[in-house]
Design an enzyme around this catalytic site. Sequence first.
Site, PDB file in Angstrom:
ATOM      1  N   TYR A   1       0.809  -1.219   0.000  1.00 49.16           N
ATOM      2  CA  TYR A   1       0.000   0.000   0.000  1.00 49.16           C
ATOM      3  C   TYR A   1       0.844   1.273   0.000  1.00 49.16           C
ATOM      4  O   TYR A   1       0.366   2.328  -0.398  1.00 49.16           O
ATOM      5  CB  TYR A   1      -0.985   0.014   1.172  1.00 49.16           C
ATOM      6  CG  TYR A   1      -0.389  -0.338   2.517  1.00 49.16           C
ATOM      7  CD1 TYR A   1       0.296   0.602   3.274  1.00 49.16           C
ATOM      8  CD2 TYR A   1      -0.523  -1.622   3.030  1.00 49.16           C
ATOM      9  CE1 TYR A   1       0.830   0.272   4.507  1.00 49.16           C
ATOM     10  CE2 TYR A   1       0.001  -1.959   4.265  1.00 49.16           C
ATOM     11  CZ  TYR A   1       0.688  -1.007   5.005  1.00 49.16           C
ATOM     12  OH  TYR A   1       1.216  -1.329   6.224  1.00 49.16           O
TER      13      TYR A   1
ATOM     14  N   GLY B   1       1.208   3.555  -3.264  1.00 47.26           N
ATOM     15  CA  GLY B   1       0.246   4.582  -3.654  1.00 47.26           C
ATOM     16  C   GLY B   1      -0.243   5.430  -2.500  1.00 47.26           C
ATOM     17  O   GLY B   1      -1.021   6.358  -2.708  1.00 47.26           O
ATOM     18  N   HIS B   2       0.210   5.162  -1.273  1.00 44.10           N
ATOM     19  CA  HIS B   2      -0.310   5.882  -0.094  1.00 44.10           C
ATOM     20  C   HIS B   2       0.835   6.284   0.826  1.00 44.10           C
ATOM     21  O   HIS B   2       1.000   5.697   1.879  1.00 44.10           O
ATOM     22  CB  HIS B   2      -1.290   4.986   0.664  1.00 44.10           C
ATOM     23  CG  HIS B   2      -2.171   5.716   1.637  1.00 44.10           C
ATOM     24  ND1 HIS B   2      -1.819   5.970   2.937  1.00 44.10           N
ATOM     25  CD2 HIS B   2      -3.407   6.246   1.483  1.00 44.10           C
ATOM     26  CE1 HIS B   2      -2.805   6.601   3.564  1.00 44.10           C
ATOM     27  NE2 HIS B   2      -3.772   6.778   2.691  1.00 44.10           N
ATOM     28  N   PHE B   3       1.593   7.165   0.612  1.00 43.00           N
ATOM     29  CA  PHE B   3       1.741   8.027  -0.546  1.00 43.00           C
ATOM     30  C   PHE B   3       3.186   7.891  -1.007  1.00 43.00           C
ATOM     31  O   PHE B   3       4.068   7.814  -0.143  1.00 43.00           O
ATOM     32  CB  PHE B   3       1.447   9.479  -0.168  1.00 43.00           C
ATOM     33  CG  PHE B   3       0.059   9.668   0.406  1.00 43.00           C
ATOM     34  CD1 PHE B   3      -1.039   9.781  -0.431  1.00 43.00           C
ATOM     35  CD2 PHE B   3      -0.151   9.699   1.776  1.00 43.00           C
ATOM     36  CE1 PHE B   3      -2.316   9.969   0.083  1.00 43.00           C
ATOM     37  CE2 PHE B   3      -1.423   9.875   2.295  1.00 43.00           C
ATOM     38  CZ  PHE B   3      -2.507  10.012   1.450  1.00 43.00           C
TER      39      PHE B   3
ATOM     40  N   VAL C   1       2.491   6.615   4.331  1.00 35.48           N
ATOM     41  CA  VAL C   1       1.711   6.610   5.567  1.00 35.48           C
ATOM     42  C   VAL C   1       0.803   5.374   5.530  1.00 35.48           C
ATOM     43  O   VAL C   1       0.125   5.136   4.535  1.00 35.48           O
ATOM     44  CB  VAL C   1       0.848   7.892   5.687  1.00 35.48           C
ATOM     45  CG1 VAL C   1      -0.066   7.814   6.896  1.00 35.48           C
ATOM     46  CG2 VAL C   1       1.726   9.126   5.749  1.00 35.48           C
TER      47      VAL C   1
END
Length: 154
Positions: free
Chosen positions: A53, A56-58, A63
Amino acid sequence: MSDTDEFLPDLDLAGIKGILPHRYPFLMIDKIVQIRKEGGAIGIKNVTANEEYFQGHFPEMPVMPGVLICEAMAQAAAAYTAYSENVDTEGQVVLFMGMDKVKFRKPVVPGDVLELHVKIETRRPPVWKYSGEAKVDGKTVAEAEFKAMLTRPK
């Protein structure tokens, strides 16, 4: 000595996999420690830069998504309950029923060791209500109350 003072042996990753159906990339806990028969437990999630994750986050500021912190608390609570109450989870799954009083206080980032403090507040099997608090370095990063139930997949 009361039941709340009775500690059970820690639960390692193999033990967790024997209880929960979750697997990579959605298994959010690495072990469970400080397991009290009635007084709760602490799940551990070692947050690494390799988590999918974070792509894409971020990308510029990784985070851990808050919803995944909540999922980690729920997984810790489910494994703790099944382990401490000898609940047979074979062929069953634990499903969220609701979350209340969810608060996010600080970001969780790669390198953090996420401690998931969970406690059963009420039980009426197959439904349990929990309180949870996620901490990093002794500081609260998230908290929630949540309900879950054990059911067979349809």
